[in-house]
Design an enzyme around this catalytic site. Structure first.
Site, mmCIF file in Angstrom:
data_model
loop_
_atom_site.group_PDB
_atom_site.id
_atom_site.type_symbol
_atom_site.label_atom_id
_atom_site.label_comp_id
_atom_site.label_asym_id
_atom_site.label_seq_id
_atom_site.Cartn_x
_atom_site.Cartn_y
_atom_site.Cartn_z
ATOM 1 N N LYS A 227 0.929 -1.455 -0.093
ATOM 2 C CA LYS A 227 -0.358 -0.288 -0.277
ATOM 3 C C LYS A 227 1.006 1.512 -0.133
ATOM 4 O O LYS A 227 1.928 1.619 1.111
ATOM 5 C CB LYS A 227 -0.881 -0.214 1.119
ATOM 6 C CG LYS A 227 -2.235 -1.305 0.891
ATOM 7 C CD LYS A 227 -2.850 -0.784 0.359
ATOM 8 C CE LYS A 227 -4.617 -1.200 0.438
ATOM 9 N NZ LYS A 227 -5.513 -1.290 -0.504
ATOM 10 N N ASP B 210 -0.072 -0.268 -4.145
ATOM 11 C CA ASP B 210 -1.535 0.238 -4.438
ATOM 12 C C ASP B 210 -1.575 1.376 -4.327
ATOM 13 O O ASP B 210 -1.260 1.326 -2.936
ATOM 14 C CB ASP B 210 -2.602 -0.835 -3.782
ATOM 15 C CG ASP B 210 -4.298 -0.735 -3.805
ATOM 16 O OD1 ASP B 210 -4.357 0.549 -4.440
ATOM 17 O OD2 ASP B 210 -4.671 -1.293 -3.792
ATOM 18 N N GLU C 74 -1.705 -0.406 -8.711
ATOM 19 C CA GLU C 74 -3.500 -0.280 -8.997
ATOM 20 C C GLU C 74 -3.668 1.182 -8.195
ATOM 21 O O GLU C 74 -2.878 1.752 -7.573
ATOM 22 C CB GLU C 74 -3.694 -0.408 -7.494
ATOM 23 C CG GLU C 74 -4.064 -2.928 -7.882
ATOM 24 C CD GLU C 74 -4.738 -3.403 -6.820
ATOM 25 O OE1 GLU C 74 -4.159 -3.925 -6.547
ATOM 26 O OE2 GLU C 74 -5.680 -3.084 -6.023
ATOM 27 N N LYS D 148 -13.401 -7.711 -8.510
ATOM 28 C CA LYS D 148 -13.679 -8.516 -7.172
ATOM 29 C C LYS D 148 -15.156 -8.530 -7.559
ATOM 30 O O LYS D 148 -16.242 -8.300 -7.709
ATOM 31 C CB LYS D 148 -14.119 -6.813 -6.381
ATOM 32 C CG LYS D 148 -13.011 -6.002 -5.687
ATOM 33 C CD LYS D 148 -12.831 -5.649 -4.657
ATOM 34 C CE LYS D 148 -11.520 -4.864 -4.103
ATOM 35 N NZ LYS D 148 -10.981 -3.657 -4.383
ATOM 36 N N ASP E 76 -8.984 -0.485 -9.540
ATOM 37 C CA ASP E 76 -9.546 -1.111 -9.238
ATOM 38 C C ASP E 76 -11.024 -0.074 -8.897
ATOM 39 O O ASP E 76 -11.876 -1.049 -8.949
ATOM 40 C CB ASP E 76 -8.605 -1.489 -7.864
ATOM 41 C CG ASP E 76 -9.370 -1.938 -6.897
ATOM 42 O OD1 ASP E 76 -10.760 -2.474 -7.171
ATOM 43 O OD2 ASP E 76 -8.662 -2.480 -5.890
HETATM 44 MG MG MG Z 1 -7.091 -2.677 -4.889
#
Ligand code: MG
Length: 333
Positions: free
Chosen positions: A136, A165, A191, A243, A219
């Site tokens: 992250k 991300d 991402e 997802k 995303d």
């Molecule tokens: Mg993501």
């Protein structure tokens, strides 16, 4: 034919507070749906909306489930989209698995926390056998994170992969600074460098994807079936983070992505074991290259009966067969 539909609503405290760019998450809310057909076969599905994704709150979904008054003509399924569509189709699929040889296992990406804490975690996860990592970024100062990036890459053995991300945290200048640097490094992809609601986000994302060698992934830009169609139409050259729990009709969406030859990475929407089981079966059935999935999220809930398979470097099909989805339903009685 008629389905009998029942539902149970949940509000499940998380084991630990989850910090995201959109604030803190302390509990997960959603619904389980249960279908029973006339021959007595049953199936479970889950509707787990993400509050800030604009997909309807749980009150609205529950009202939708109530409106069927316990009965539903399967013919009506075609008109149900969003999270309820996912839940109904997952439940129906439990006794009608689509044809096609599913794979036996898939690799799992280990999630690394933001900042310096990633260094200790990566050592521990390498030890556990993980070879794909997601870090992250967009949380601390850019200069500090870029130093850490170098440090982190230096700790990975050959063949290991690192994806970043940003959760939409960057503006154009910050994204360009990162992409300049990443051009020298073997970063698998980044991402969501900029937020979907930023001005001119689609043009900016397409421009960045065209100007730099590091692949970009969508995303937060993909929150429903229509978004996937739109980005395929715009010729998105990067990765699609899928997802499945956010798609009303995953079969159609995944069919479109497969037909377009799009690179796909399957990921959790922090659903419970019920939705995760369905989502992971979609991953195992993906006909293209199956990259490490973003399902290294469990244990997630204070009550472990709602967790999916514990974070391990691989999830196997036999692990899914053993999941106790009925126990999660029963836990709400
Ligand atoms: Mg993501």
């Amino acid at each position: 034919m008629e389905w009998r539909v029942s539902h149970r609503r949940y509000a499940l405290p998380l084991r630990a507070v989850l910090r995201t760019a959109r604030g803190e998450w302390r509990a997960r809310e959603g619904l389980f749906l249960r279908l029973k057909d006339e021959s007595g076969r049953t199936g479970l599905g889950e509707a787990a909306p993400v509050p800030w994704f604009g997909m309807g709150d749980v009150d609205t979904l529950e009202a939708g489930a109530r409106s069927w008054e316990g009965r539903m003509d399967p013919e009506r399924l075609g008109s149900v989209g969003g999270c309820l569509g996912f839940a109904l189709r997952s439940a129906a699929r439990a006794w009608a698995q689509p044809a096609g040889a599913a794979r036996e296992h898939v690799a799992v990406a280990a999630l690394l926390p933001a900042g310096r804490a990633a260094l200790a975690r990566v050592a521990e996860r390498l030890e556990a056998g993980f070879r794909c990592f997601k870090w992250k970024v967009g949380v601390e100062a850019v200069a500090d994170e870029l130093v850490l990036l170098e440090d982190l890459l230096g700790r990975l053995p050959g063949g290991a992969k690192l994806r970043l991300d940003a959760n939409g945290a960057w503006d154009r200048r910050t994204a360009e600074r990162w992409l300049d640097r990443c051009a020298e490094y073997p970063v698998e992809f980044i991402e969501q460098p900029v937020a979907p609601e930023a001005r001119g986000a689609a043009d900016l994302l397409l421009g960045l994807a065209g100007d730099y060698p590091t692949p970009l992934a969508l995303d937060e830009s993909l929150v429903g079936d229509g978004d996937v169609e739109r980005w395929i139409g715009m010729g998105w050259p990067g990765v699609f983070v899928v997802k499945p729990a956010l798609f009303g009709d995953p079969a159609t969406v995944l069919g479109r992505l497969a037909k377009a030859g799009a690179p796909v990475v399957f990921s959790s929407a922090l659903e419970t074991v019920v939705g995760a089981e369905a989502a992971l079966r979609w991953a195992l059935a993906w006909p293209g290259e199956l990259r490490a999935v973003g399902f290294g999220v469990w244990p997630l809930f204070a009550d472990g009966r709602f967790d999916g398979p514990a974070a391990a470097p691989f999830i196997r099909r036999v692990d899914l067969d053993r999941l106790q989805t009925e126990a999660a339903w029963n836990a709400l009685s």
